[in-house]
Design an enzyme around this catalytic site. Structure first.
Site: not given
Ligand code: PGA
Length: 267
Positions: A9, A11, A95, A97, A180, A186, A226
Site C-alpha cells: 500500500n 498510500k 482502510h 485511514e 490491521e 506506521g 508495521s
C-alpha cells in the site's frame, strides 16, 4: 492451501516517475516467486504508468480506494469502472485511514470527518468492486483505545458485519480481509505473531458465521501494521495468516521483495 497474498500500500507517496521505477525494480526482484500473489496498491495518478511496468509480470495492479457509483457529479471520485479500465485487480476498502480511525494521528481532529468512511459506504464499495471483478481487500482493526478496553473482537465483528451485509457468500470467493490493528499502522509497533494469528482465526470464524464455512475457508485473511522484512517471516510462517498488507516498507522495492521472499512456498 490458500496462496499467500503480499500487497503493498503505497498510500500518498511517489511521483509517477518514482512509482514506475519502484514497480520496475520489484518485477525484476521477485521473478523467482511465482507461487505468491503480489500486488501493489498505488496512487490513482500512477496507475497508468505502473500498469505498463507490470505488464507481462506476475505482480498485480491495485488501487487504494474507490467510489461506489459508476458516474455522475461526484467531483474528485474514481468509479470502479474507471479502475477496471486499467485492469486493476485489487482494491483496498475500509482502510483505517479512510475510515478516519488514525492511530497516532498527525491529522487535526477537525479534519477527521473528511475521512470518515462508514460501514454502509464500505459495503457499497465492496459490491461495486465485485460487480467489476476487482478483488476487494477489506481492512478491519481496533484502535489503541479499543485494544486497551479489550473490545477488539466486538469491533472486528461489527466491521465485518457492516461491510458484508446482504452480499451473497458465493460472490466473495476472491475477497480478502486484512486485520490491521490501528495502533500498529506506521508506528513500528507490530502485533505479536501469536496475537495476529489469533485474530486472523477469529476473523475466519466470524466470516464462517456471517457467510458460510466453505466460502470463509477460501477467503484470505492477511495481517497489516508495521510489517518489515525483519518480522515478515514470523508472521508468514503462521498457517492462520494468509499474507500481509504492507505500507511503509513497500515503498522500497528491495525491502518489499525481501518480504515477498519470506512467503511460504507452495501456494
Ligand atoms: P504500515 O502500514 O506497514 O506502514 O504500518 C500498513 C497499512 O496501513 O496498510
Amino acid at each position: 492451501m490458500r496462496t499467500q497474498l503480499i500487497a503493498g500500500n503505497w498510500k500518498m507517496n511517489l511521483t509517477c516517475a518514482q512509482a514506475l521505477a519502484n514497480a520496475e525494480s520489484l518485477v525484476k526482484l521477485i521473478e523467482q516467486r511465482p507461487d505468491v500473489d503480489v500486488a501493489v496498491c498505488v496512487p490513482f495518478t500512477a496507475i497508468g504508468r505502473v500498469r505498463e511496468a507490470l505488464r507481462n509480470s506476475s505482480v498485480h495492479l491495485g488501487a487504494q480506494n474507490v467510489f461506489w457509483l459508476e458516474k455522475g457529479a461526484y467531483t474528485g471520485q474514481i468509479s470502479p469502472g474507471m479502475l477496471a479500465d486499467f485492469d486493476v485487480a485489487y482494491c483496498i476498502v475500509g482502510h483505517s485511514e479512510t475510515r478516519g480511525r488514525f492511530g497516532v494521528s498527525e491529522v487535526e481532529a477537525a479534519l477527521l470527518p473528511y475521512f470518515a468512511e462508514s460501514d454502509s459506504a464500505i459495503n457499497a464499495k465492496i459490491r461495486a468492486l465485485l460487480f467489476h471483478s476487482i478483488n476487494p481487500i477489506l481492512c478491519v482493526g481496533e484502535t489503541a483505545d479499543e485494544w486497551t478496553a479489550g473490545t477488539t473482537e466486538g469491533v472486528i465483528r461489527q466491521q465485518l458485519e457492516g461491510a458484508l451485509k446482504g452480499i451473497e457468500p458465493a460472490e466473495l470467493y476472491s475477497f480478502a480481509v486484512a486485520y490491521e490493528p490501528v495502533w500498529a499502522i506506521g508506528t513500528g509497533q507490530t502485533c505479536e505473531a501469536d496475537e495476529a494469528a489469533r485474530i486472523c482465526t477469529l476473523v475466519r470464524n466470524y466470516l464462517a458465521d456471517i457467510l458460510d464455512a466453505e466460502v470463509a475457508d477460501n477467503i484470505r485473511v492477511l495481517y497489516g501494521g508495521s510489517v518489515r522484512s525483519s518480522n515478515a517471516d514470523v508472521l508468514l510462517n503462521r498457517n492462520e495468516i494468509d499474507g500481509l498488507l504492507v505500507g511503509g516498507a513497500s515503498l522500497d522495492a528491495m525491502e518489499f521483495a525481501r518480504i515477498v521472499m519470506a512467503a511460504r512456498h507452495g501456494g
